[in-house]
Design a protein around this motif. Structure first.
Motif, PDB file in Angstrom:
ATOM      1  N   GLN A  72       0.813  -1.216   0.000  1.00  0.00           N
ATOM      2  CA  GLN A  72       0.000   0.000   0.000  1.00  0.00           C
ATOM      3  C   GLN A  72       0.847   1.267   0.000  1.00  0.00           C
ATOM      4  N   MET A  73       2.102   1.176   0.431  1.00  0.00           N
ATOM      5  CA  MET A  73       2.960   2.362   0.475  1.00  0.00           C
ATOM      6  C   MET A  73       3.816   2.530  -0.778  1.00  0.00           C
ATOM      7  N   LEU A  74       3.756   1.593  -1.699  1.00  0.00           N
ATOM      8  CA  LEU A  74       4.550   1.700  -2.921  1.00  0.00           C
ATOM      9  C   LEU A  74       4.044   2.831  -3.813  1.00  0.00           C
ATOM     10  N   PRO A  75       4.944   3.536  -4.486  1.00  0.00           N
ATOM     11  CA  PRO A  75       4.511   4.573  -5.429  1.00  0.00           C
ATOM     12  C   PRO A  75       3.634   4.004  -6.548  1.00  0.00           C
ATOM     13  N   SER A  76       3.894   2.775  -6.963  1.00  0.00           N
ATOM     14  CA  SER A  76       3.078   2.178  -8.028  1.00  0.00           C
ATOM     15  C   SER A  76       1.634   1.968  -7.570  1.00  0.00           C
ATOM     16  N   THR A  77       1.440   1.622  -6.313  1.00  0.00           N
ATOM     17  CA  THR A  77       0.088   1.463  -5.789  1.00  0.00           C
ATOM     18  C   THR A  77      -0.623   2.807  -5.746  1.00  0.00           C
ATOM     19  N   SER A  78       0.084   3.844  -5.340  1.00  0.00           N
ATOM     20  CA  SER A  78      -0.502   5.192  -5.340  1.00  0.00           C
ATOM     21  C   SER A  78      -0.891   5.617  -6.752  1.00  0.00           C
ATOM     22  N   ALA A  79      -0.052   5.291  -7.728  1.00  0.00           N
ATOM     23  CA  ALA A  79      -0.364   5.635  -9.122  1.00  0.00           C
ATOM     24  C   ALA A  79      -1.610   4.902  -9.594  1.00  0.00           C
ATOM     25  N   LEU A  80      -1.742   3.627  -9.209  1.00  0.00           N
ATOM     26  CA  LEU A  80      -2.940   2.868  -9.579  1.00  0.00           C
ATOM     27  C   LEU A  80      -4.185   3.469  -8.943  1.00  0.00           C
ATOM     28  N   LEU A  81      -4.085   3.878  -7.695  1.00  0.00           N
ATOM     29  CA  LEU A  81      -5.233   4.493  -7.023  1.00  0.00           C
ATOM     30  C   LEU A  81      -5.635   5.800  -7.698  1.00  0.00           C
ATOM     31  N   ARG A  82      -4.659   6.592  -8.112  1.00  0.00           N
ATOM     32  CA  ARG A  82      -4.978   7.837  -8.822  1.00  0.00           C
ATOM     33  C   ARG A  82      -5.684   7.544 -10.142  1.00  0.00           C
ATOM     34  N   LYS A  83      -5.209   6.526 -10.867  1.00  0.00           N
ATOM     35  CA  LYS A  83      -5.855   6.143 -12.122  1.00  0.00           C
ATOM     36  C   LYS A  83      -7.261   5.622 -11.861  1.00  0.00           C
ATOM     37  N   SER A 107      -4.486  -2.132  -7.329  1.00  0.00           N
ATOM     38  CA  SER A 107      -4.174  -1.348  -6.138  1.00  0.00           C
ATOM     39  C   SER A 107      -4.573  -2.028  -4.836  1.00  0.00           C
ATOM     40  N   CYS A 108      -5.571  -2.908  -4.852  1.00  0.00           N
ATOM     41  CA  CYS A 108      -6.011  -3.441  -3.549  1.00  0.00           C
ATOM     42  C   CYS A 108      -6.276  -4.941  -3.517  1.00  0.00           C
ATOM     43  N   TRP A 109      -5.780  -5.698  -4.499  1.00  0.00           N
ATOM     44  CA  TRP A 109      -5.993  -7.147  -4.497  1.00  0.00           C
ATOM     45  C   TRP A 109      -5.414  -7.802  -3.250  1.00  0.00           C
ATOM     46  N   LEU A 110      -4.245  -7.384  -2.832  1.00  0.00           N
ATOM     47  CA  LEU A 110      -3.604  -8.024  -1.690  1.00  0.00           C
ATOM     48  C   LEU A 110      -4.348  -7.713  -0.395  1.00  0.00           C
ATOM     49  N   LEU A 111      -4.875  -6.521  -0.282  1.00  0.00           N
ATOM     50  CA  LEU A 111      -5.662  -6.160   0.888  1.00  0.00           C
ATOM     51  C   LEU A 111      -6.908  -7.033   0.987  1.00  0.00           C
ATOM     52  N   MET A 112      -7.564  -7.284  -0.146  1.00  0.00           N
ATOM     53  CA  MET A 112      -8.751  -8.148  -0.158  1.00  0.00           C
ATOM     54  C   MET A 112      -8.393  -9.578   0.268  1.00  0.00           C
TER      55      MET A 112
END
Length: 119
Positions: A72-83, A107-112
Motif C-alpha cells: 500500500q505504500m509503494l509509489p506504483s500502488t498510489s499511481a494505480l489508485l490515482r488512475k 491497487s487493492c488485491w492483496l488487501l482483499m
C-alpha cells in the motif's frame, strides 16, 4: 464467496464513475460494470489459492499483512489508485470497465486477500 464479496464491496465504490460512463444509457452502465466485475472475478481463483496458504498459520497471516502494508505504500500502488479515481468516459464502456477494474484490482488485491484470510 469471492464473487459475492466483490459485488457487495466493489460495485458501490464504482457507481459514480459508472454513471459518468453511462451518460444515461443502461446498456453502457451494464457494459461498464460487466468489464469492471470481470477483473475482480478473474482474480478470485488465485485469491483463494493464496488465502489457503495464509489461513492455517499465524506467522503466514502476519507476513501477509506486513506485505499488504508495504504494498500500500509503494509509489506504483498510489499511481494505480490515482488512475482508479480518474476516468475518460468517451471510450467504449466495456473497455473502460476492464481498465477501471484492472487499476482497482492492481491497487487493492492483496488487501482483499489478507482480509479474507483473516476472517
Amino acid at each position: 464467496m469471492w464473487g459475492a464479496m466483490s459485488l457487495v464491496m466493489m460495485v458501490p465504490t464504482v457507481l459514480r464513475p459508472a454513471a459518468r460512463v453511462a451518460r444515461g444509457s443502461k446498456r453502457r452502465m451494464a457494459a461498464f460494470l460487466l468489464g469492471y466485475m470481470a477483473c475482480w472475478f478473474a482474480v478470485g481463483i488465485p485469491a483463494f489459492a493464496i488465502t489457503g496458504l495464509a489461513t492455517g498459520s499465524t506467522v503466514a497471516l502476519l507476513a501477509c499483512w506486513g506485505f499488504v502494508g508495504m504494498w500500500q505504500m509503494l509509489p506504483s500502488t498510489s499511481a494505480l489508485l490515482r488512475k482508479c479515481q480518474g476516468l475518460n468516459a468517451e471510450r467504449p464502456a466495456l473497455a473502460l470497465g476492464l481498465r477501471q477494474g484492472g487499476w482497482c484490482v492492481g491497487s487493492c488485491w492483496l488487501l482483499m486477500i489478507a482480509t479474507m484470510a483473516t476472517v
